[in-house]
Write a protein that holds these residues in place. Structure first.
Motif, short mmCIF file in Angstrom:
data_model
loop_
_atom_site.label_atom_id
_atom_site.label_comp_id
_atom_site.label_asym_id
_atom_site.label_seq_id
_atom_site.Cartn_x
_atom_site.Cartn_y
_atom_site.Cartn_z
N VAL A 72 0.85 -1.20 0.00
CA VAL A 72 0.00 0.00 0.00
C VAL A 72 0.88 1.25 0.00
O VAL A 72 0.69 2.18 -0.80
CB VAL A 72 -0.94 0.00 1.22
CG1 VAL A 72 -1.70 1.32 1.32
CG2 VAL A 72 -1.91 -1.17 1.15
N TYR A 73 1.85 1.28 0.90
CA TYR A 73 2.78 2.41 1.01
C TYR A 73 3.42 2.77 -0.33
O TYR A 73 3.58 3.94 -0.67
CB TYR A 73 3.94 2.04 1.94
CG TYR A 73 3.82 2.44 3.38
CD1 TYR A 73 3.84 3.77 3.76
CD2 TYR A 73 3.73 1.47 4.38
CE1 TYR A 73 3.78 4.13 5.10
CE2 TYR A 73 3.68 1.82 5.71
CZ TYR A 73 3.70 3.15 6.07
OH TYR A 73 3.65 3.51 7.38
N THR A 74 3.85 1.75 -1.05
CA THR A 74 4.73 1.96 -2.20
C THR A 74 3.99 2.09 -3.52
O THR A 74 4.62 2.36 -4.55
CB THR A 74 5.75 0.82 -2.31
OG1 THR A 74 5.05 -0.44 -2.39
CG2 THR A 74 6.67 0.80 -1.09
N HIS A 75 2.68 1.88 -3.53
CA HIS A 75 1.94 1.97 -4.81
C HIS A 75 1.81 3.42 -5.24
O HIS A 75 1.20 4.24 -4.54
CB HIS A 75 0.56 1.34 -4.68
CG HIS A 75 -0.29 1.56 -5.90
ND1 HIS A 75 -0.02 0.95 -7.10
CD2 HIS A 75 -1.36 2.37 -6.11
CE1 HIS A 75 -0.91 1.35 -8.00
NE2 HIS A 75 -1.72 2.21 -7.43
N ASP A 76 2.34 3.75 -6.39
CA ASP A 76 2.21 5.10 -6.93
C ASP A 76 2.37 5.05 -8.44
O ASP A 76 3.47 4.88 -8.97
CB ASP A 76 3.26 6.04 -6.33
CG ASP A 76 2.99 7.51 -6.65
OD1 ASP A 76 2.17 7.77 -7.57
OD2 ASP A 76 3.58 8.38 -6.00
N LEU A 77 1.25 5.17 -9.16
CA LEU A 77 1.26 5.15 -10.62
C LEU A 77 0.71 6.45 -11.21
O LEU A 77 0.31 6.49 -12.37
CB LEU A 77 0.44 3.95 -11.14
CG LEU A 77 1.06 2.57 -10.93
CD1 LEU A 77 0.10 1.48 -11.37
CD2 LEU A 77 2.38 2.43 -11.68
N ARG A 78 0.73 7.50 -10.41
CA ARG A 78 0.17 8.78 -10.88
C ARG A 78 0.75 9.21 -12.22
O ARG A 78 0.04 9.73 -13.08
CB ARG A 78 0.44 9.87 -9.85
CG ARG A 78 -0.48 9.85 -8.65
CD ARG A 78 -0.33 11.11 -7.84
NE ARG A 78 -1.26 11.14 -6.73
CZ ARG A 78 -0.96 10.80 -5.48
NH1 ARG A 78 0.27 10.39 -5.20
NH2 ARG A 78 -1.87 10.87 -4.53
N SER A 79 2.05 9.01 -12.40
CA SER A 79 2.71 9.50 -13.61
C SER A 79 2.42 8.65 -14.84
O SER A 79 2.78 9.03 -15.95
CB SER A 79 4.23 9.58 -13.40
OG SER A 79 4.76 8.28 -13.20
N ARG A 80 1.74 7.51 -14.67
CA ARG A 80 1.53 6.60 -15.80
C ARG A 80 0.07 6.34 -16.12
O ARG A 80 -0.23 5.73 -17.16
CB ARG A 80 2.23 5.26 -15.52
CG ARG A 80 3.75 5.34 -15.43
CD ARG A 80 4.34 3.96 -15.59
NE ARG A 80 3.94 3.35 -16.86
CZ ARG A 80 3.92 2.03 -17.07
NH1 ARG A 80 4.24 1.18 -16.12
NH2 ARG A 80 3.54 1.56 -18.25
#
Length: 273
Positions: free
Chosen positions: A201-209
């Motif tokens: 959960v902490y590490t999920h980050d796909l905003r840029s894609r």
């Protein structure tokens, strides 16, 4: 409503034979819909959806690695790793393409699949999910992690349950707090596994894609969600091209269980196109 029989399958997803087996349940007939649970990782989360969806679709639920009836004591290494498990499960079940409904962390998994293997998805539902963390989400899960480590699984599960469900739904069920929480404690996958899932959960980050997603996408959430507040649903719908958005008036983070009828109606309308 059709009372369809349920077939139970155990699917070896490797990489070594017998290393990880996934417990899956298949109900109904028609186009395949894969329901992907969130942090808890158990297919039973979708118990209020299976029969309703199986009237028109083949519904597949499953327990994530390390959870429920799948191979225990198996950690995960982020949402992308979990997405690879889902793709391996699809291969093992002979599913070339599915409609995927992912709740919370299950939505993070769906985002990864939509980006890496869009040809495997017919439609995508992101239910109470998020594109990437903000300070609110980071501090929430940092606190939940500290509760788990310092106070133990029972305190961790209790606070998580209070966060996930509105009091007006939860209070009538808790005639016996001990019985209510013991059922949840029995499903706890173990400290190491749960910490690995919190880290996902902490590490999920796909905003840029997310602007790269081409799969038809439906973003649904609830206005009173305390874990993934409605701004996260709005952000997903804004970042994913042509995505549609639907916010329920209430239901909390566990809206698929709390306001089942209105949730099912909205999701099924999208799945049926």
């Amino acid at each position: 409503m059709v009372n369809a029989a349920t077939e139970t399958r155990r699917v070896d997803i490797g990489p070594e034979p017998g290393e990880v087996e996934i417990h899956a349940e298949i109900t109904g007939s028609g186009p395949p819909v894969l329901l992907v649970a969130g942090l808890g990782g158990r297919g039973a989360f979708w118990s209020e959806q299976v029969a309703a969806f199986a009237a028109d679709f083949t519904v597949i639920t499953f327990d994530h690695r390390g959870c429920g009836n799948s191979t225990p004591d198996k950690v995960v290494y982020g949402a992308e790793h979990m997405a690879k498990d889902v793709l391996a499960l699809m291969d093992g079940l002979g599913l070339e393409k599915v409609m995927l409904v992912g709740h919370s962390t299950g939505g993070a998994i769906g985002q990864h699949i939509a980006l890496s293997h869009p040809e495997r998805l017919e439609r995508l539902v992101l239910s109470c999910s998020w594109a990437g963390p903000d300070t609110y989400l980071t501090e929430l899960f940092r606190t939940r992690r500290e509760i788990l480590i310092s106070c133990g699984p029972l305190a961790y599960l209790t606070t998580g349950t209070y966060l996930a469900m509105p009091s007006r739904y939860l209070q009538p069920q808790m005639k016996s707090a001990r019985t209510f929480m013991e059922e949840r404690l029995a499903a706890f996958p173990g400290l190491e596994v749960e910490l690995s899932r919190i880290n996902a959960v902490y590490t999920h980050d796909l905003r840029s894609r997310l602007h790269e997603i081409t799969v038809p996408t439906f973003c649904i959430g609830a206005l009173d969600d305390q874990i993934t507040p409605p701004g996260f649903t709005r952000e997903l719908a804004r970042l994913i091209p042509d995505a549609s958005e639907h916010l329920l008036d209430h239901g909390g983070h566990f809206c698929p269980r709390v306001v089942t009828e209105v949730y099912n109606q909205a999701v099924l309308q999208f799945l049926k196109g």
